[in-house]
Design a protein around this motif. Structure first.
Motif, PDB file in Angstrom:
ATOM      1  N   GLY A 108       0.709  -1.195  -0.082  1.00  0.00           N
ATOM      2  CA  GLY A 108      -0.002   0.099   0.004  1.00  0.00           C
ATOM      3  C   GLY A 108       0.877   1.308  -0.102  1.00  0.00           C
ATOM      4  O   GLY A 108       0.528   2.060  -0.848  1.00  0.00           O
ATOM      5  N   ARG A 157       1.224   4.315  -3.109  1.00  0.00           N
ATOM      6  CA  ARG A 157       0.972   5.589  -2.722  1.00  0.00           C
ATOM      7  C   ARG A 157       2.152   6.279  -3.442  1.00  0.00           C
ATOM      8  O   ARG A 157       1.982   7.276  -3.914  1.00  0.00           O
ATOM      9  CB  ARG A 157       0.758   5.794  -1.468  1.00  0.00           C
ATOM     10  N   LYS A 159      -5.041  10.335  -7.021  1.00  0.00           N
ATOM     11  CA  LYS A 159      -5.939   9.053  -6.846  1.00  0.00           C
ATOM     12  C   LYS A 159      -7.193   9.096  -7.930  1.00  0.00           C
ATOM     13  O   LYS A 159      -7.571   7.954  -8.267  1.00  0.00           O
ATOM     14  CB  LYS A 159      -6.678   9.227  -5.488  1.00  0.00           C
ATOM     15  N   SER A 186      -7.885   3.746  -2.196  1.00  0.00           N
ATOM     16  CA  SER A 186      -7.357   4.189  -1.109  1.00  0.00           C
ATOM     17  C   SER A 186      -7.517   3.047   0.026  1.00  0.00           C
ATOM     18  O   SER A 186      -6.481   2.839   0.669  1.00  0.00           O
ATOM     19  CB  SER A 186      -8.618   5.154  -0.479  1.00  0.00           C
ATOM     20  N   GLU A 201      -4.033   1.724  -0.934  1.00  0.00           N
ATOM     21  CA  GLU A 201      -2.828   2.469  -0.198  1.00  0.00           C
ATOM     22  C   GLU A 201      -2.690   2.420   1.151  1.00  0.00           C
ATOM     23  O   GLU A 201      -1.669   2.588   1.605  1.00  0.00           O
ATOM     24  CB  GLU A 201      -3.042   3.709  -0.892  1.00  0.00           C
TER      25      GLU A 201
END
Length: 86
Positions: free
Chosen positions: A8, A12, A22, A37, A40
């Motif tokens: 994750g 990111r 994003k 999300s 990440e």
């Protein structure tokens, strides 16, 4: 750090290195921002079928994505040195 969280963080960081939002990445992968999300944040993994497109969008290899680390020339040099000294 467990592997899921490590991946994750890698996703990111790779997204930020490419200056991709994003929203843009989620749209490119045809997923929701909430799903991105979750990746990440280390809550879930991308599906294996999504890995090639994710790696392509992040400009990383599948090996880098699955191992959650960038391949560098320095790493290759160290590997080569170890192999040559054996």
């Amino acid at each position: 750090m467990d592997h899921q969280k490590k991946i994750g963080v890698f996703i990111r960081q790779a997204r930020e290195r490419q200056n991709i939002t994003k929203e843009t990445l989620a749209r490119s992968l045809q997923i929701s921002e909430a799903e991105l999300s979750a990746w990440e944040e280390g809550v879930s993994y991308p599906a294996l079928t999504q890995a090639p497109a994710l790696a392509r969008e992040l400009a990383v290899s599948l090996d880098e994505l699955f191992n959650a680390r960038y391949h560098t020339v320095a790493q290759e040099d160290r590997k080569s040195t170890r192999l040559n000294s054996s």
